[in-house]
Design a protein around this motif. Structure first.
Motif, PDB file in Angstrom:
ATOM      1  N   ASN A 199      16.120  -0.102  -9.491  1.00  9.84           N
ATOM      2  CA  ASN A 199      14.763  -0.556  -9.152  1.00  9.84           C
ATOM      3  C   ASN A 199      13.703   0.546  -9.114  1.00  9.84           C
ATOM      4  OD1 ASN A 199      15.974  -3.059  -8.726  1.00  9.84           O
ATOM      5  ND2 ASN A 199      16.208  -2.714  -6.526  1.00  9.84           N
ATOM      6  N   CYS A 204      10.957   0.760 -10.338  1.00  9.00           N
ATOM      7  CA  CYS A 204       9.561   0.298 -10.301  1.00  9.00           C
ATOM      8  C   CYS A 204       9.090  -0.052  -8.890  1.00  9.00           C
ATOM      9  CB  CYS A 204       9.340  -0.890 -11.240  1.00  9.00           C
ATOM     10  SG  CYS A 204       9.944  -2.459 -10.607  1.00  9.00           S
ATOM     11  N   TYR A 205      10.002  -0.022  -7.906  1.00 10.39           N
ATOM     12  CA  TYR A 205       9.571  -0.317  -6.536  1.00 10.39           C
ATOM     13  C   TYR A 205       8.994   0.942  -5.907  1.00 10.39           C
ATOM     14  CZ  TYR A 205      12.366  -4.659  -6.736  1.00 10.39           C
ATOM     15  OH  TYR A 205      12.898  -5.883  -7.056  1.00 10.39           O
ATOM     16  N   CYS A 214       0.841   1.884 -14.151  1.00  4.90           N
ATOM     17  CA  CYS A 214       2.016   1.500 -13.368  1.00  4.90           C
ATOM     18  C   CYS A 214       1.770   1.732 -11.879  1.00  4.90           C
ATOM     19  CB  CYS A 214       3.235   2.292 -13.859  1.00  4.90           C
ATOM     20  SG  CYS A 214       4.779   1.456 -13.520  1.00  4.90           S
ATOM     21  N   ARG A 243       0.026  -3.922 -12.357  1.00  7.49           N
ATOM     22  CA  ARG A 243       0.655  -3.616 -13.645  1.00  7.49           C
ATOM     23  C   ARG A 243       0.539  -4.824 -14.569  1.00  7.49           C
ATOM     24  NH1 ARG A 243       5.919  -1.203 -10.291  1.00  7.49           N
ATOM     25  NH2 ARG A 243       4.826   0.637  -9.533  1.00  7.49           N
ATOM     26  N   ALA A 273       9.441  -1.686 -14.765  1.00  6.99           N
ATOM     27  CA  ALA A 273       8.297  -2.515 -14.362  1.00  6.99           C
ATOM     28  C   ALA A 273       7.976  -3.565 -15.426  1.00  6.99           C
ATOM     29  CB  ALA A 273       7.079  -1.636 -14.107  1.00  6.99           C
ATOM     30  N   SER A 282       6.248 -10.566  -9.557  1.00  6.01           N
ATOM     31  CA  SER A 282       5.645  -9.636  -8.603  1.00  6.01           C
ATOM     32  C   SER A 282       6.445  -9.709  -7.319  1.00  6.01           C
ATOM     33  CB  SER A 282       4.192 -10.010  -8.316  1.00  6.01           C
ATOM     34  OG  SER A 282       3.409  -9.838  -9.482  1.00  6.01           O
ATOM     35  N   HIS A 288       5.759  -3.931  -6.319  1.00  6.13           N
ATOM     36  CA  HIS A 288       5.685  -4.147  -7.764  1.00  6.13           C
ATOM     37  C   HIS A 288       4.821  -5.376  -8.030  1.00  6.13           C
ATOM     38  CE1 HIS A 288       6.766  -4.734 -11.916  1.00  6.13           C
ATOM     39  NE2 HIS A 288       7.339  -5.888 -11.664  1.00  6.13           N
ATOM     40  N   ARG A 336       2.757  -7.448 -10.764  1.00  7.83           N
ATOM     41  CA  ARG A 336       2.399  -7.721 -12.155  1.00  7.83           C
ATOM     42  C   ARG A 336       1.289  -8.755 -12.146  1.00  7.83           C
ATOM     43  NH1 ARG A 336       6.205  -6.928 -16.367  1.00  7.83           N
ATOM     44  NH2 ARG A 336       4.742  -8.165 -17.555  1.00  7.83           N
TER      45      ARG A 336
END
Lengths: 640, 270
Positions: free
Chosen positions: A260, A262-263, A516, A520, A576, A582, A586, A588
């Protein structure tokens, strides 16, 4: 493909850890001294682990890149540490801390890990008080608490605005005691540059002495990484300048899965950027949201006005308006995005328009200036030093900044990675905070891992390793890893390009923040995934690393770390892009509710994404660990 | 995220101590630094100068730094003769260029003390502080054996005073500021922090004797009550703690002289 067995014990949630402790194997006291354990890092997780394992009788080697273990960046944590003591009699319990943490993480953490964290939280406070940590106290001499984001009870213990410092100095004192007693071999100014795998198991590390440049090989029966998070991939963050991802990234390249990535956590209350020379963003503790009120002007044209001239009716206390239930104490990701929306609407304040106000005028009316000074004086002083403004007279200007990374190396319930013998603690692992960490929970997790979890779980692994079976540092695997490290050093020094390392770090940071950061999109991430490989090419062709390898060479240290950040940044963006939902930190833009809140996709993404290196230039493999919620129903987070 | 900066209007000259290694001779070298923003931090100025040197193919200035928010204790420059520079109660990383005037020449040196040898340029070796801590700067409390945190109440004034002492960041400015290169303020802060708390009592005598003994052995000087240490301290730790240290040391010395040593520990049963 890596095997990702989380090894969660069976049985009722509240019994899992107790049962597991009773079931796992032990190492007898006479055998413990026959095992050597390497601990990399000496922050809260590393120092607490090293000292506790030494007390148990293991031989421990501790490596830190700082000149002293006391400098690890845990020291900078300001606000506090959570624990389910319920000393306030306000309805707290282990279950409630567990539930708040799980919900705060937007239902993307493992239930069993989080429950264990809440269980041992109470032991941490006991341990720290016994070590002499000077927590804040009431007049009767008992411990004081305050509130933090994402909770409706007061369960945060604190030592003025320097809680991290005091907890770290407690762990450092415990480490110093065992170093003085000869139970831990301490290597300062020593940076881990590779992980050595022998027979599929982690059995050592390669280290560069940052003063002499000497490359050293160290063999052990198990390796523990407690090397912190990777937030400096954004260049500007609240991390220390030296905080880096090199240890976990090199372990990733040896086969450890990175989960993970992207967290990432963006903290809502930091001092805004002032110029492009900037090296560091400074946090204003979340504890300030206990008494400070966050607002933006209702009218765009008021953004440049003196805030004291904006009448009450023209102020929008947007967190209190949107989230009346939690108000200014809603979780960090929620507060950060709300502040960003205000600025996106053109209602930001300050010279850049990238800021909102954190206002203490009501608190000063209620508590008096002296009362506010007693609670937050040191934070107001920091604010004054940086901005030359007094927050007693005019509201603070704040803006979100990168602060923490919930992602990290994948670990099972025993905190062991998918490489047997490699354990990962604290912020370096991914396990407890899901997609968003609540305030005052990082200190809790670091110390839980080091004082109360690894001392049990590492024994279960070591019991399966024959005493004295660890390989020699002369084994070919060590030689190969050392050659790899020396080769990279020689390559960096040999480029002799035109640009300093900082040039590439700044550019990477801009790509990451723009594409990012707090919001994102598919197009933006795809753009980043084109720009980062190009930047990597430019770096390896154009960086200038002066000096030599056989001396203190800070450019060389930084070059290796930035080379790793560039690669990690690419994986972060890929993660991501792949996570089409979302959740927590994170966000989106394609996946949001009409009111701008995160729209999770539990059917498609209630899982951990653990990335596995497949070789340079090849797309990494995305392994999945499903998150099975047996005890709590995943629901839409609601702080309204 | 990067915002347009305040218009630059400062030009400074840095006169920096350059020393290639511990046994090599050092010297001052001047560097011109034009076009600076007053909102820039002093360490960011060093970053900018270093990027310029690197681009010219010269070796940048080595300096110690990490958190850049005044808490890790890594940064350690003597600026214009003052450890941590012109501010009061701040570390080197918390100095901003608005503290200087256009055209100033700023003299930058490492912290100087016999017990802190220069490693390179502005970087010194402060491992001596760790050794003092290892000698006794702790309360022995194994994980798992602690009683409930509220079992021993601590009066708020004692807890607050302990916190004042515990705020030490271990930077070494007190040593650099002292004409005797004494570490008394550093040792006093730790001895006072732990000695003020009930948890610190069992090892109180042993702690002060061991820490002071190690401090002396490592080549730190003695205290002659000039209080430069407190003035330079980025956390403004009071020299009053030195008086407390002296009391503790005297009491522990007397008690250790008159107390019979225990006959021995451990063994026996079973």
């Amino acid at each position: 493909m890596a095997t990702l067995d989380p090894k969660i014990p069976s049985g009722p949630l509240a019994d899992k850890w107790r049962k597991h402790k009773a079931d796992i194997r032990l190492v007898n006291p006479a055998n413990k001294r026959k095992y050597e354990i390497i601990v990399v890092g000496a922050g809260l997780a590393g120092a607490s682990a090293a000292s506790t394992l030494a007390d148990l009788g293991y031989k421990v080697k501790n490596f830190v890149f700082h000149d002293s273990p006391r400098r690890a960046h845990s020291i900078a944590a300001q606000g506090g540490i959570n624990a389910a003591k319920n000393y306030q009699n306000d309805g707290d319990s282990v279950h409630r801390l567990f539930y708040d943490t799980l919900k705060g993480g937007d239902y993307r953490a493992r239930e069993a890990n989080v429950h264990r964290l809440a269980e041992v939280s109470v032991n941490i406070i006991d341990q720290c008080v016994a070590q002499g940590v000077p927590f804040a106290r009431e007049y009767g001499g008992l411990l004081a608490n305050r509130s933090f984001g994402g909770a409706q009870v007061s369960r945060t213990f604190y030592a003025r605005g320097q809680t991290g410092q005091q907890l770290l100095l407690g762990a450092y004192s415990a480490l110093s005691r065992v170093v003085g007693a000869g139970l831990v071999e301490l290597h300062t100014q020593s940076e881990m540059l590779d992980l050595v795998i022998v027979g599929g198991q982690a059995k050592g590390i390669i280290v560069r002495d940052l003063v002499t440049g000497e490359i050293g090989r160290h063999a052990a029966d198990a390796v523990i990484l407690a090397t912190g998070g990777y937030g400096n991939v954004f260049n500007l963050s609240t991390y220390a300048r030296g905080s880096n991802a090199t240890a976990i990234w090199r372990a990733y390249k040896r086969g450890a899965c990175l989960a993970n990535p992207c967290y990432t956590q963006i903290h809502p209350t930091c001092i805004p950027v002032s110029g492009d020379y900037q090296s560091k963003l400074t946090l204003m503790s979340e504890s300030l949201r206990n008494d400070g009120r966050i607002w933006a002007p209702r009218k765009k044209e008021d953004g440049r006005k003196n805030p004291n001239d904006i009448p009450e009716a023209d102020r929008d206390y947007f967190l209190e308006r949107i989230y009346p239930g939690f108000g200014n104490l809603c979780p960090r990701d929620v507060a950060s995005r709300a502040a960003k929306r205000m600025c996106d609407e053109g209602r930001g304040v300050g010279p850049t328009g990238l800021g909102v106000y954190l206002d203490f005028s009501d608190a000063i009316k209620r508590l008096g200036e002296a009362g506010v000074r007693e609670r937050y004086g040191n934070l107001f002083d920091i604010y004054h030093e940086i901005t030359a403004e007094s927050a007693y007279q005019t509201p603070m200007r704040i803006f979100p900044a990168v602060h923490y990374t919930m992602g990290g190396l994948w670990v099972d319930y025993n905190l062991m990675s998918n490489i047997p013998g490699l354990f990962v603690l604290g912020e370096a692992n991914f396990s407890d905070h899901g997609a968003n960490r609540l305030g005052a929970s990082a200190l809790m997790q670091g110390l839980a891992d080091g004082y109360f979890i690894i001392p049990y779980t590492i024994g279960d692994y070591l019991a399966g390793q024959k005493p004295g079976s660890r390989p020699s540092a002369d084994a070919p695997e060590f030689k190969a890893a050392e050659d790899h490290v020396s080769g990279m050093t020689a390559r960096l020094l040999g480029i002799k390009g035109r640009q300093p390392v900082s040039h590439f770090h700044k550019r990477l940071g801009k790509i990451m923040w723009e594409h990012c950061g707090m919001a994102r999109t598919k197009a933006g991430l795809a753009q980043a995934l084109r720009e980062i490989p190009a930047l990597r090419e430019e770096f390896w062709a154009g960086v200038n690393v002066p000096g030599s390898a056989d001396t203190l060479n800070q450019s060389l240290e930084q070059a290796g770390r930035v080379a790793d950040f560039i690669e990690l940044g690419e994986l972060l963006c890929l993660d991501a892009l792949t996570r089409e939902e979302s959740c927590g930190g994170h966000f989106r833009e394609e996946h949001q509710h009409p009111d701008g809140e995160c729209k999770r996709d539990d059917a498609g993404f209630a899982h951990v994404a653990a990335w596995e290196f497949q070789g340079a230039g090849r797309t990494p493999l995305r392994n999945i660990e499903p998150l099975n919620y047996e005890f709590v129903k995943m629901s839409v987070r609601n702080y309204k | 995220m990067v915002a347009p900066s305040t218009p630059p209007h400062l030009s400074l000259t840095l006169r920096v101590w350059r020393q290639a290694g511990p046994s090599q001779p050092g010297r001052f070298v001047d560097y011109a630094a034009p076009g600076l923003s007053p909102d820039m931090s002093f360490l960011e100025l060093l970053d900018v100068v270093n990027d310029g040197l690197t681009t010219k193919g010269e070796e940048p200035i080595a300096f110690a730094h990490d958190c850049r928010e005044g808490i890790c204790g890594t940064c350690s420059c003597t600026i214009n003769g003052k450890p941590h520079g012109p501010g009061q109660g701040v570390a080197t990383c918390q100095i901003y260029l608005r503290a200087f005037r256009d055209g100033d020449t700023i003299v930058v040196e490492p912290f100087r003390a016999r017990a802190f040898p220069v490693v390179k340029d502005l970087v010194t070796d402060r491992a001596a502080f760790d050794k003092i801590q290892q000698a006794g700067g702790f309360i022995t409390a194994r994980a798992g054996s602690a009683p409930d945190a509220n079992a021993a109440p601590v009066p708020k004034p004692a807890a607050d005073l302990a916190m004042d002492a515990a705020a030490c960041i271990g930077c070494g400015a007190c040593v650099a500021a002292c004409k005797n290169a004494s570490a008394m303020l550093f040792v006093a802060a730790k001895v006072s922090h732990l000695g003020l708390l009930p948890q610190g009592q069992p090892e109180r005598d042993k702690r002060v004797l061991a820490m002071v003994g190690t401090m002396d052995a490592l080549g730190f000087g003695n205290c002659t009550n000039q209080y430069e240490c407190s003035a330079a301290c980025p956390k403004l730790i009071s020299h009053d703690f030195i008086a407390r240290l002296n009391r503790d040391y005297l009491a522990a010395t007397v008690r250790s002289a008159f107390q019979p040593a225990p006959a021995g520990t451990g063994g026996g049963a079973g």
